[in-house]
Design a protein around this motif. Structure first.
Motif, PDB file in Angstrom:
ATOM      1  N   ALA A 202      -0.273   6.955   6.337  1.00 41.31           N
ATOM      2  CA  ALA A 202      -0.333   5.845   7.289  1.00 41.31           C
ATOM      3  C   ALA A 202       0.362   4.606   6.738  1.00 41.31           C
ATOM      4  O   ALA A 202       0.507   4.432   5.527  1.00 41.31           O
ATOM      5  CB  ALA A 202      -1.789   5.508   7.624  1.00 41.31           C
ATOM      6  N   LYS A 203       0.807   3.760   7.666  1.00 39.81           N
ATOM      7  CA  LYS A 203       1.346   2.445   7.319  1.00 39.81           C
ATOM      8  C   LYS A 203       0.317   1.406   7.720  1.00 39.81           C
ATOM      9  O   LYS A 203      -0.288   1.529   8.774  1.00 39.81           O
ATOM     10  CB  LYS A 203       2.629   2.176   8.119  1.00 39.81           C
ATOM     11  CG  LYS A 203       3.900   2.517   7.410  1.00 39.81           C
ATOM     12  CD  LYS A 203       5.106   2.093   8.220  1.00 39.81           C
ATOM     13  CE  LYS A 203       5.281   0.588   8.202  1.00 39.81           C
ATOM     14  NZ  LYS A 203       6.436   0.128   8.973  1.00 39.81           N
ATOM     15  N   PRO A 204       0.116   0.381   6.899  1.00 35.50           N
ATOM     16  CA  PRO A 204      -0.857  -0.650   7.257  1.00 35.50           C
ATOM     17  C   PRO A 204      -0.250  -1.715   8.169  1.00 35.50           C
ATOM     18  O   PRO A 204       0.931  -2.060   8.045  1.00 35.50           O
ATOM     19  CB  PRO A 204      -1.208  -1.261   5.892  1.00 35.50           C
ATOM     20  CG  PRO A 204       0.025  -1.072   5.072  1.00 35.50           C
ATOM     21  CD  PRO A 204       0.647   0.210   5.550  1.00 35.50           C
ATOM     22  N   TYR A 205      -1.072  -2.229   9.079  1.00 32.46           N
ATOM     23  CA  TYR A 205      -0.686  -3.329   9.970  1.00 32.46           C
ATOM     24  C   TYR A 205      -1.766  -4.389   9.894  1.00 32.46           C
ATOM     25  O   TYR A 205      -2.946  -4.079   9.729  1.00 32.46           O
ATOM     26  CB  TYR A 205      -0.529  -2.823  11.412  1.00 32.46           C
ATOM     27  CG  TYR A 205       0.629  -1.871  11.532  1.00 32.46           C
ATOM     28  CD1 TYR A 205       1.899  -2.338  11.819  1.00 32.46           C
ATOM     29  CD2 TYR A 205       0.465  -0.522  11.283  1.00 32.46           C
ATOM     30  CE1 TYR A 205       2.982  -1.471  11.877  1.00 32.46           C
ATOM     31  CE2 TYR A 205       1.535   0.353  11.336  1.00 32.46           C
ATOM     32  CZ  TYR A 205       2.784  -0.132  11.631  1.00 32.46           C
ATOM     33  OH  TYR A 205       3.858   0.715  11.681  1.00 32.46           O
ATOM     34  N   GLU A 206      -1.352  -5.655  10.010  1.00 34.76           N
ATOM     35  CA  GLU A 206      -2.297  -6.760   9.839  1.00 34.76           C
ATOM     36  C   GLU A 206      -3.261  -6.928  10.999  1.00 34.76           C
ATOM     37  O   GLU A 206      -4.374  -7.411  10.809  1.00 34.76           O
ATOM     38  CB  GLU A 206      -1.549  -8.068   9.596  1.00 34.76           C
ATOM     39  CG  GLU A 206      -0.959  -8.143   8.208  1.00 34.76           C
ATOM     40  CD  GLU A 206      -0.438  -9.536   7.881  1.00 34.76           C
ATOM     41  OE1 GLU A 206      -1.001 -10.526   8.377  1.00 34.76           O
ATOM     42  OE2 GLU A 206       0.539  -9.610   7.140  1.00 34.76           O
TER      43      GLU A 206
ATOM     44  N   ALA B 212       3.252   6.101  -5.549  1.00 35.44           N
ATOM     45  CA  ALA B 212       3.103   6.172  -7.006  1.00 35.44           C
ATOM     46  C   ALA B 212       1.985   7.142  -7.394  1.00 35.44           C
ATOM     47  O   ALA B 212       2.116   7.898  -8.365  1.00 35.44           O
ATOM     48  CB  ALA B 212       2.831   4.780  -7.574  1.00 35.44           C
ATOM     49  N   ILE B 213       0.896   7.144  -6.627  1.00 32.49           N
ATOM     50  CA  ILE B 213      -0.208   8.086  -6.880  1.00 32.49           C
ATOM     51  C   ILE B 213       0.286   9.523  -6.703  1.00 32.49           C
ATOM     52  O   ILE B 213       0.019  10.394  -7.535  1.00 32.49           O
ATOM     53  CB  ILE B 213      -1.397   7.791  -5.942  1.00 32.49           C
ATOM     54  CG1 ILE B 213      -2.018   6.429  -6.290  1.00 32.49           C
ATOM     55  CG2 ILE B 213      -2.442   8.905  -6.004  1.00 32.49           C
ATOM     56  CD1 ILE B 213      -2.976   5.893  -5.241  1.00 32.49           C
TER      57      ILE B 213
ATOM     58  N   LEU C 255      -9.093   3.460  -3.037  1.00 29.22           N
ATOM     59  CA  LEU C 255      -9.112   2.152  -3.698  1.00 29.22           C
ATOM     60  C   LEU C 255      -7.820   1.375  -3.416  1.00 29.22           C
ATOM     61  O   LEU C 255      -7.852   0.164  -3.228  1.00 29.22           O
ATOM     62  CB  LEU C 255      -9.311   2.312  -5.208  1.00 29.22           C
ATOM     63  CG  LEU C 255     -10.707   2.727  -5.659  1.00 29.22           C
ATOM     64  CD1 LEU C 255     -10.711   3.046  -7.149  1.00 29.22           C
ATOM     65  CD2 LEU C 255     -11.723   1.645  -5.323  1.00 29.22           C
ATOM     66  N   ALA C 256      -6.692   2.081  -3.392  1.00 23.67           N
ATOM     67  CA  ALA C 256      -5.413   1.425  -3.102  1.00 23.67           C
ATOM     68  C   ALA C 256      -5.437   0.797  -1.705  1.00 23.67           C
ATOM     69  O   ALA C 256      -4.863  -0.272  -1.489  1.00 23.67           O
ATOM     70  CB  ALA C 256      -4.256   2.424  -3.210  1.00 23.67           C
TER      71      ALA C 256
ATOM     72  N   ILE D  43       0.819  -1.213   0.000  1.00 21.40           N
ATOM     73  CA  ILE D  43       0.000   0.000   0.000  1.00 21.40           C
ATOM     74  C   ILE D  43       0.856   1.267   0.000  1.00 21.40           C
ATOM     75  O   ILE D  43       0.612   2.164  -0.812  1.00 21.40           O
ATOM     76  CB  ILE D  43      -1.016  -0.006   1.162  1.00 21.40           C
ATOM     77  CG1 ILE D  43      -2.027  -1.138   0.959  1.00 21.40           C
ATOM     78  CG2 ILE D  43      -1.729   1.333   1.276  1.00 21.40           C
ATOM     79  CD1 ILE D  43      -2.933  -1.399   2.142  1.00 21.40           C
ATOM     80  N   PRO D  44       1.867   1.404   0.884  1.00 16.97           N
ATOM     81  CA  PRO D  44       2.668   2.636   0.844  1.00 16.97           C
ATOM     82  C   PRO D  44       3.312   2.903  -0.515  1.00 16.97           C
ATOM     83  O   PRO D  44       3.365   4.052  -0.972  1.00 16.97           O
ATOM     84  CB  PRO D  44       3.726   2.409   1.932  1.00 16.97           C
ATOM     85  CG  PRO D  44       3.056   1.478   2.895  1.00 16.97           C
ATOM     86  CD  PRO D  44       2.245   0.559   2.004  1.00 16.97           C
TER      87      PRO D  44
END
Length: 145
Positions: free
Chosen positions: A93-97, A9-10, A29-30, A3-4
């Protein structure tokens, strides 16, 4: 998770990414966001938990479930004299599971951000010292939450 990299890229593709509502839709959407994302790209709602407190000083971690297996966090520190805070955004933000992983990351961020903060008054110095000790204890015992 990539995701980051997709968000970067966006941003790289559109110099007006902050002002273009279409770019925000692409960013949502990403993330695959199932939670609400406001017009500024902030994830909502979030649950906030005070993770350490001493006197008038509080350290808080905010958590938001973006979708299944994707959590983000934000942090806030408030003392009698100073503080900082921010909200989790699609742009940074950074994603976490898991919720626990996001909370641990928030606690580590709080520790990093206040590691060198000395305090303006004697009271604030003592409160920050206690807050740091409480955060270090939580970071050392991740199985407790």
């Amino acid at each position: 998770m990539d995701i980051p990299a997709r968000i970067q890229a966006i941003k790289d593709a559109d110099p007006n990414w902050r002002r273009d509502p279409r770019t925000l839709e692409i960013a949502k959407l990403a993330w695959g966001a199932e939670c609400h994302v406001n017009a500024s790209g902030i994830f909502c709602p979030r649950e906030e938990e005070v993770v350490a407190r001493c006197g008038k000083a509080t350290a808080t971690v905010g958590l938001c479930k973006v979708r299944e297996n994707v959590w983000v966090f934000c942090t806030r520190l408030a003392t009698c004299i100073s503080g900082f805070s921010y909200a989790p955004s699609v742009w940074s933000a950074k994603p976490y599971e898991t919720e626990a992983d996001a909370k641990r990351a928030g606690i580590r961020e709080l520790l990093d951000r206040i590691a060198e903060k000395k305090g303006h008054s004697e009271t604030e110095k003592v409160e920050l010292s206690v807050i740091r000790a409480k955060l270090r204890e939580q970071a050392a015992q991740p199985t407790l939450f």
